[in-house]
Design a protein around this motif. Structure first.
Motif, mmCIF file in Angstrom:
data_model
loop_
_atom_site.group_PDB
_atom_site.id
_atom_site.type_symbol
_atom_site.label_atom_id
_atom_site.label_comp_id
_atom_site.label_asym_id
_atom_site.label_seq_id
_atom_site.Cartn_x
_atom_site.Cartn_y
_atom_site.Cartn_z
ATOM 1 N N ALA A 59 0.838 -1.203 0.000
ATOM 2 C CA ALA A 59 0.000 0.000 0.000
ATOM 3 C C ALA A 59 0.874 1.255 0.000
ATOM 4 O O ALA A 59 0.527 2.258 -0.629
ATOM 5 C CB ALA A 59 -0.927 -0.003 1.213
ATOM 6 N N LEU A 60 2.017 1.192 0.703
ATOM 7 C CA LEU A 60 2.942 2.332 0.727
ATOM 8 C C LEU A 60 3.755 2.434 -0.557
ATOM 9 O O LEU A 60 4.102 3.532 -1.001
ATOM 10 C CB LEU A 60 3.901 2.204 1.919
ATOM 11 C CG LEU A 60 3.279 2.312 3.307
ATOM 12 C CD1 LEU A 60 4.311 1.950 4.378
ATOM 13 C CD2 LEU A 60 2.744 3.718 3.536
ATOM 14 N N TYR A 61 4.078 1.291 -1.135
ATOM 15 C CA TYR A 61 4.925 1.223 -2.336
ATOM 16 C C TYR A 61 4.234 0.302 -3.346
ATOM 17 O O TYR A 61 4.545 -0.896 -3.430
ATOM 18 C CB TYR A 61 6.312 0.677 -1.990
ATOM 19 C CG TYR A 61 6.969 1.425 -0.854
ATOM 20 C CD1 TYR A 61 7.616 2.640 -1.076
ATOM 21 C CD2 TYR A 61 6.936 0.924 0.452
ATOM 22 C CE1 TYR A 61 8.216 3.338 -0.035
ATOM 23 C CE2 TYR A 61 7.535 1.624 1.498
ATOM 24 C CZ TYR A 61 8.160 2.817 1.250
ATOM 25 O OH TYR A 61 8.743 3.508 2.285
ATOM 26 N N PRO A 62 3.289 0.808 -4.131
ATOM 27 C CA PRO A 62 2.469 -0.031 -5.016
ATOM 28 C C PRO A 62 3.249 -0.896 -6.012
ATOM 29 O O PRO A 62 2.766 -1.955 -6.411
ATOM 30 C CB PRO A 62 1.586 0.981 -5.750
ATOM 31 C CG PRO A 62 1.515 2.148 -4.824
ATOM 32 C CD PRO A 62 2.856 2.203 -4.143
ATOM 33 N N SER A 63 4.439 -0.476 -6.391
ATOM 34 C CA SER A 63 5.214 -1.296 -7.342
ATOM 35 C C SER A 63 5.933 -2.461 -6.653
ATOM 36 O O SER A 63 6.472 -3.330 -7.338
ATOM 37 C CB SER A 63 6.217 -0.427 -8.096
ATOM 38 O OG SER A 63 7.197 0.090 -7.204
ATOM 39 N N HIS A 64 5.913 -2.499 -5.324
ATOM 40 C CA HIS A 64 6.562 -3.589 -4.579
ATOM 41 C C HIS A 64 5.528 -4.686 -4.355
ATOM 42 O O HIS A 64 4.691 -4.605 -3.465
ATOM 43 C CB HIS A 64 7.104 -3.086 -3.245
ATOM 44 C CG HIS A 64 8.193 -2.072 -3.385
ATOM 45 N ND1 HIS A 64 9.027 -1.749 -2.355
ATOM 46 C CD2 HIS A 64 8.581 -1.301 -4.436
ATOM 47 C CE1 HIS A 64 9.886 -0.829 -2.756
ATOM 48 N NE2 HIS A 64 9.621 -0.542 -4.024
#
Length: 93
Positions: A59-64
């Motif tokens: 949610a904080l880093y959508p590409s992760h």
């Protein structure tokens, strides 16, 4: 026993020597979940579900979106004819 106001320190060898597979099975392990993209991690031995952490991280880093659960057991072996030193990588000739 520690004096009042002091703490007893118990030292545990982080790389205990083993001589056989059965000893290896008795060594404590640690585990964590880590993001493959940035290697940020969270301990998984605290009872929290690893997928909860992964969803929060995504949610904080959508590409992760890729994660791994890692289990680690540290140990050492002492080859025949080598004096044990207690320090990793140190050998006595």
């Amino acid at each position: 026993m520690a004096e009042e106001g002091t703490v007893d320190v118990v030292t545990v060898n982080p790389f205990p020597e083993i001589k056989n597979r059965m000893e290896l099975d008795s060594i404590p392990s640690r585990g964590w979940i880590e993001c493959v993209n940035c290697i940020e991690s969270q301990d998984v031995t605290d009872g929290r579900d690893p997928d909860e952490w992964a969803l929060e991280h995504s949610a904080l880093y959508p590409s992760h979106q890729r994660y791994r659960i890692v289990s680690q057991v540290n140990f050492r072996v002492v080859p025949s004819g080598v004096a044990p030193s207690g320090f990793v990588g140190e050998r006595t000739p």
